[in-house]
Design an enzyme around this catalytic site. Structure first.
Site, PDB file in Angstrom:
ATOM      1  CE  LYS A  43      -2.204  -0.922   3.862  1.00 53.22           C
ATOM      2  NZ  LYS A  43      -1.571  -2.192   4.259  1.00 53.22           N
ATOM      3  NE  ARG A  97       7.477  -3.235   6.053  1.00 52.14           N
ATOM      4  CZ  ARG A  97       6.200  -2.878   6.149  1.00 52.14           C
ATOM      5  NH1 ARG A  97       5.528  -2.558   5.058  1.00 52.14           N
ATOM      6  NH2 ARG A  97       5.600  -2.891   7.309  1.00 52.14           N
ATOM      7  NE  ARG A 137      -4.311  -1.339   9.890  1.00 46.18           N
ATOM      8  CZ  ARG A 137      -3.194  -0.762   9.441  1.00 46.18           C
ATOM      9  NH1 ARG A 137      -3.180   0.496   9.117  1.00 46.18           N
ATOM     10  NH2 ARG A 137      -2.107  -1.464   9.316  1.00 46.18           N
ATOM     11  NE  ARG A 195       1.869  -4.892  11.284  1.00 45.98           N
ATOM     12  CZ  ARG A 195       2.914  -4.741  10.463  1.00 45.98           C
ATOM     13  NH1 ARG A 195       4.052  -5.350  10.700  1.00 45.98           N
ATOM     14  NH2 ARG A 195       2.811  -3.961   9.417  1.00 45.98           N
ATOM     15  NE  ARG A 242       6.121  -0.826  10.450  1.00 45.62           N
ATOM     16  CZ  ARG A 242       4.911  -0.736   9.918  1.00 45.62           C
ATOM     17  NH1 ARG A 242       4.738  -0.063   8.797  1.00 45.62           N
ATOM     18  NH2 ARG A 242       3.876  -1.290  10.502  1.00 45.62           N
TER      19      ARG A 242
END
Ligand code: AMP
Length: 216
Positions: free
Chosen positions: A13, A127, A88, A171, A160
């Site tokens: 996203k 990531r 969300r 998540r 992160r």
């Protein structure tokens, strides 16, 4: 145009919102980035959000909705923006619709970037993000030219804390339980468009833009 990017964590996203924001000259509103910025400044909002973020849970609706509505009241969102990570929950979606309707505006499209779950896990585990400009990298599929440094601005790259495997699983669970129902919500309003997010970044971007052109 008010455009929502829907998708699980790791669906791309943020990457697609960056590309679209440049292409369409629209502000990119990422609720996760707003929380992380608040945390960096150690504000009350940031510290409250941290306790949810580190567990992979959603920050309560009331706080999230207030923060995002305040952000979109700025001039750069007056004629549109791209939402990344918001809404969300159904309550967030309804609150956004109501706030825009009060100004005679509306969400034009909700774009669902669909990616298989194993691929999401693979992406999130490698990531790296730029601490200054948030550009994402992947250790295997899109590494930076110099290790630990952002190609765009030279900023420091970091992982992160909520990309750690156990938190990622939480998540994803939260996404399928609380955010996936939004697909129905936007489908019913004829605003949902879907794109296969399992392809490469450029290919997905082309499809996203194509789908938006077709839908407009
Ligand atoms: P993201 O950067 O979008 O993956 O968001 C990181 C974390 O910020 C999420 O796991 C949540 O804890 C929190 N967060 C971001 N956006 C929202 C939202 N719309 N509603 C509730 N919590 C959010």
């Amino acid at each position: 145009m008010y455009l929502i990017l829907l998708g699980a964590p790791g669906a791309g996203k943020g990457t697609q919102a960056d590309i679209l924001s440049e292409e369409m000259n629209l502000a990119h509103i990422a609720s996760g980035d707003l929380f992380r910025q608040a945390l960096e400044r150690k504000t009350e909002l940031g510290l409250l959000a941290q306790s949810y973020m580190e567990k992979g849970e959603l920050v309560p609706d009331e706080v999230t909705i207030r923060m995002v509505l305040e952000r979109i009241a700025h001039d750069d969102c007056a004629s549109g923006c791209i939402f990344d990570g918001f809404p969300r929950t159904l309550d967030q979606a309804r609150a956004l619709d109501e706030a825009l309707a009060a100004q005679g505006k509306a969400v034009d499209k909700a774009m669902y970037i669909e990616v298989p779950e194993e691929e999401l896990l693979r992406r999130l585990s490698g990531r790296w993000l730029c601490r200054s400009c948030q550009t994402p990298y992947h250790a295997v599929t899109s590494p930076p030219q110099a290790a630990g440094k952002c190609d765009k601005c030279g900023g420091e790259l970091y992982q992160r804390p909520d990309d750690e495997e156990e938190t990622v699983r939480e998540r994803l669970k939260v996404f399928f339980a609380q955010t996936a129902p939004l697909l129905d919500y936007y489908e019913r309003g004829n605003r949902l468009v879907k794109v296969n997010g399992g392809l490469g970044i450029e290919e997905v971007a082309k499809k996203v833009i194509g789908v938006l052109e077709e839908a407009s």
